[in-house]
Motif scaffolding. Structure first.
Motif, PDB file in Angstrom:
ATOM      1  N   PRO A 349       2.765  15.577 -11.670  1.00 53.74           N
ATOM      2  CA  PRO A 349       2.931  14.583 -12.747  1.00 53.74           C
ATOM      3  C   PRO A 349       4.252  13.835 -12.590  1.00 53.74           C
ATOM      4  CG  PRO A 349       2.332  16.741 -13.629  1.00 53.74           C
ATOM      5  CD  PRO A 349       2.679  16.946 -12.205  1.00 53.74           C
ATOM      6  N   GLU A 350       4.198  12.528 -12.567  1.00 49.58           N
ATOM      7  CA  GLU A 350       5.404  11.738 -12.367  1.00 49.58           C
ATOM      8  C   GLU A 350       6.150  11.474 -13.668  1.00 49.58           C
ATOM      9  OE1 GLU A 350       4.305   8.215 -10.303  1.00 49.58           O
ATOM     10  OE2 GLU A 350       3.898   9.244  -8.400  1.00 49.58           O
ATOM     11  N   GLU A 351       5.408  11.253 -14.745  1.00 47.76           N
ATOM     12  CA  GLU A 351       6.050  10.874 -16.001  1.00 47.76           C
ATOM     13  C   GLU A 351       6.906  12.003 -16.565  1.00 47.76           C
ATOM     14  OE1 GLU A 351       6.084   7.899 -17.119  1.00 47.76           O
ATOM     15  OE2 GLU A 351       4.727   7.186 -15.549  1.00 47.76           O
ATOM     16  N   SER A 352       6.457  13.232 -16.397  1.00 45.20           N
ATOM     17  CA  SER A 352       7.184  14.381 -16.958  1.00 45.20           C
ATOM     18  C   SER A 352       7.854  15.201 -15.862  1.00 45.20           C
ATOM     19  CB  SER A 352       6.223  15.268 -17.752  1.00 45.20           C
ATOM     20  OG  SER A 352       5.167  15.730 -16.913  1.00 45.20           O
ATOM     21  N   ARG A 355      11.227  17.013 -16.931  1.00 43.55           N
ATOM     22  CA  ARG A 355      11.004  18.012 -17.977  1.00 43.55           C
ATOM     23  C   ARG A 355      10.206  19.197 -17.454  1.00 43.55           C
ATOM     24  NH1 ARG A 355       9.855  13.219 -20.619  1.00 43.55           N
ATOM     25  NH2 ARG A 355       7.612  13.664 -20.543  1.00 43.55           N
ATOM     26  N   ASP A 356       9.198  18.920 -16.613  1.00 44.18           N
ATOM     27  CA  ASP A 356       8.412  20.017 -16.046  1.00 44.18           C
ATOM     28  C   ASP A 356       9.266  20.905 -15.148  1.00 44.18           C
ATOM     29  OD1 ASP A 356       6.239  19.049 -17.352  1.00 44.18           O
ATOM     30  OD2 ASP A 356       5.331  18.079 -15.603  1.00 44.18           O
ATOM     31  N   SER A 359      11.393  23.174 -17.467  1.00 48.84           N
ATOM     32  CA  SER A 359      10.637  24.188 -18.201  1.00 48.84           C
ATOM     33  C   SER A 359       9.968  25.204 -17.284  1.00 48.84           C
ATOM     34  CB  SER A 359       9.577  23.510 -19.078  1.00 48.84           C
ATOM     35  OG  SER A 359       8.659  22.784 -18.270  1.00 48.84           O
ATOM     36  N   GLU A 378      20.152  15.952 -19.712  1.00 48.79           N
ATOM     37  CA  GLU A 378      18.882  15.248 -19.832  1.00 48.79           C
ATOM     38  C   GLU A 378      18.468  14.696 -18.467  1.00 48.79           C
ATOM     39  OE1 GLU A 378      15.598  14.074 -22.038  1.00 48.79           O
ATOM     40  OE2 GLU A 378      17.331  15.291 -22.649  1.00 48.79           O
ATOM     41  N   ALA A 390      13.497  12.448 -10.312  1.00 44.73           N
ATOM     42  CA  ALA A 390      14.291  12.740 -11.502  1.00 44.73           C
ATOM     43  C   ALA A 390      15.505  13.542 -11.064  1.00 44.73           C
ATOM     44  CB  ALA A 390      13.473  13.515 -12.528  1.00 44.73           C
TER      45      ALA A 390
END
Length: 544
Positions: A349-352, A355-356, A359, A378, A390
């Motif tokens: 997943p690119e959008e998250s 965050r992924d 987590s 962040e 990211a």
């Protein structure tokens, strides 16, 4: 016969030639004594100093040395050195035992930081730090017992020269031959040891017996024994000991005894030499700095992510399995670069992406490491090599160190790349440029899976190989090329049922993220324009 008298009022003493020579050498016949040597002076008495024979036998410096040599001289410079050692430990180091990273932060010898960051001042500071109070006490006791006598037999400016040479010799040889972190005044102790041994050997013929036994019979054997003990015990910087011993010994071999040459005519030259050494250490910090040459040859980028790494850094870890490859290297000072390339079961997943990673990956890392605390910034979106990325910055707290870790997470189809940069927080400003340079030169190229699939599709023109090629394109982040490859293959082999099945699977896996309309489809939903027109049956060939 030779007649000798102290003054004209005393009777003359008759001596043969051998006895006269012995007394003259030992200073028992003073220069002002009167001597009658019939073969030279006839019946006349003359001052002993006027006889050429006497002048060849009498050496006032040596006689003074024999008469007045002693070690009862207050060792002010040695006491000052011990005071500086204690002050450094109890004030600068806080009076408590320190770990490796704390010692490096306070100024211990680190070859890596000297060569990469130009911190050549560590050549001096490392000698004054100690691992523990016991370490300090042992070196202080040895320095007092050996430095006191050595300071007594040399002029103080010469003793200072021996100390300076020992300090530099210790860390120079250690930095060149021993990459491990080290500190302590033991190299200085060995340098003073060497100077005392050289003094004893050079003046053994004129030393009083008890001092000759000390400098030759005690100092030399004990220094050799101490050097042997260092080699027999693990964790001892023997190169530092050897460097101090050699530097102190060589320097002392050019310096005279204090009683033989009280005045120092070379003092200005010695001060100039010490100043030149200080300037050389300062100038060394102006030399080109950095991690050195970056090379792409440290590991084989099977997953398609090529990261340039410092050629001189040590390999820390390398692992490979069917879907994952990891590699790590470091400079030995807590600065490390880690690389992980993993082929996932589904598109990343690119959008998250950031965050992924926090987590899932960082959480798993916390469970298996000795991290006591974690502060995560962040995630910041970025792009590397045309792929979404990211950047996550975190601070990791262990028992005795706070490190800063920068994670660059990259999504490329089914490939999930993570490049980590870890550095002690206090060193972080020094390595920001190096890390930025590595990130800027990273390359994303064709994965092995795609290269092999292309070669096999050319050599074996079958539906199975073209299906494998389509999957490899999709894995590498080019789903459109994968579907186009399948459409072309379906036109060539319209009766083959494996090709639509592979197309279904790719759309389903991509649909677990989003479809073209931005809607998350059900498991059985596929894009209308590419929907398969078959009942799911397969031919005899296995799906890739």
């Amino acid at each position: 016969m030779i007649l000798v008298r102290r003054n004209p009022d005393e009777p003359a003493e008759e001596l043969d030639l051998l006895e006269f020579e012995r007394r003259a050498k030992n200073g028992e016949v003073a220069p002002q004594h009167q001597v009658c040597f019939p073969a030279v002076t006839g019946e006349k008495f003359v001052a002993a100093r006027d006889l050429e024979l006497y002048r060849g036998l009498y050496a006032s410096g040596l006689i003074t040395f024999r008469r007045y040599f002693h070690l009862a001289r207050m060792p002010w410079m040695t006491l000052l050195l011990i005071g500086v050692l204690c002050l450094t430990y109890f004030v600068w180091q806080g009076g408590a035992p320190g770990g490796k990273d704390e010692l490096v932060q306070h100024g211990a010898k680190s070859s890596v930081l000297m060569f990469e960051l130009g911190q050549w001042w560590r050549l001096l500071t490392a000698n004054f730090l100690h691992v523990s109070g016991w370490h300090l006490a042992a070196n202080a006791i040895f320095l007092f017992n050996l430095g006191g006598p050595t300071e007594a037999v040399f002029r103080r400016q010469d003793y200072a020269l021996i100390v300076a040479a020992s300090l530099l010799g210790t860390t120079l040889l250690s930095a060149a031959a021993n990459p491990l972190v080290s500190c302590g005044a033991s190299g200085l102790v060995f340098g003073v040891w060497g100077a005392a041994a050289v003094f004893g050997m050079r003046h053994r013929k004129i030393l009083p017996d008890r001092y000759r036994r000390y400098f030759i019979g005690s100092v030399i054997p004990y220094s050799l024994f101490a050097l042997y003990i260092g080699f027999a015990i693990d964790g001892i910087d023997n190169w530092g000991h050897l460097g101090g011993l050699l530097a102190g010994s060589v320097t002392a071999s050019f310096l005279p005894a204090r009683l033989l040459v009280p005045k120092d005519r070379l003092l200005p030259a010695k001060l100039l030499g010490l100043s030149a050494c200080a300037l050389a250490i300062a100038a060394a910090s102006l030399l080109p700095q950095g991690v050195g040459t970056l090379t792409f040859n440290r590991y084989y980028p099977r997953g398609g992510l090529s990261v340039p790494l410092p050629a001189k850094w040590q390999e820390l870890n390398t692992q490979r399995d069917a879907r994952t490859e990891t590699y790590a290297c470091g400079n030995g000072a807590g600065v490390m670069v880690g690389i992980r390339s993993r082929l996932e079961q589904l598109p990343v997943p690119e959008e998250s992406l950031g965050r992924d990673f926090v987590s899932r990956d960082l959480a798993a890392y916390l469970e298996t490491s000795d991290i006591q605390g974690l502060k995560i910034g962040e995630p910041v979106a970025s792009e590397i090599g045309g792929c979404r990325a990211a950047v996550v910055v975190a601070e990791l707290l262990t028992e005795d160190l706070v490190s800063q870790a920068t994670y660059v997470v990259i999504a490329r189809g089914y490939y999930h790349y993570v490049v980590s940069f870890t550095v002690p927080r206090w060193l972080s400003p020094y390595y920001e440029e190096a890390f930025a340079n590595i990130i800027g030169k990273m390359e994303i190229s064709e994965p092995d899976e795609l290269a092999v699939a292309v070669e096999r599709a050319h050599s074996e023109d079958t539906p199975f190989r073209h299906a494998q090629l389509a999957v490899a394109h999709a894995h590498a982040g080019d789903l459109e090329m994968g579907l186009a490859t399948l459409r072309a293959a379906e036109l060539r082999w319209p009766t083959n049922l494996d090709l639509p099945t592979v197309r279904d699977r790719l759309w389903l896996e991509a649909g677990k993220l989003t479809n073209a309309a931005g809607k998350k489809p059900d498991d059985g939903e596929v894009a209308p324009e590419d929907a398969p027109n078959h009942d799911g049956a397969t031919s005899g060939e296995a799906n890739p």
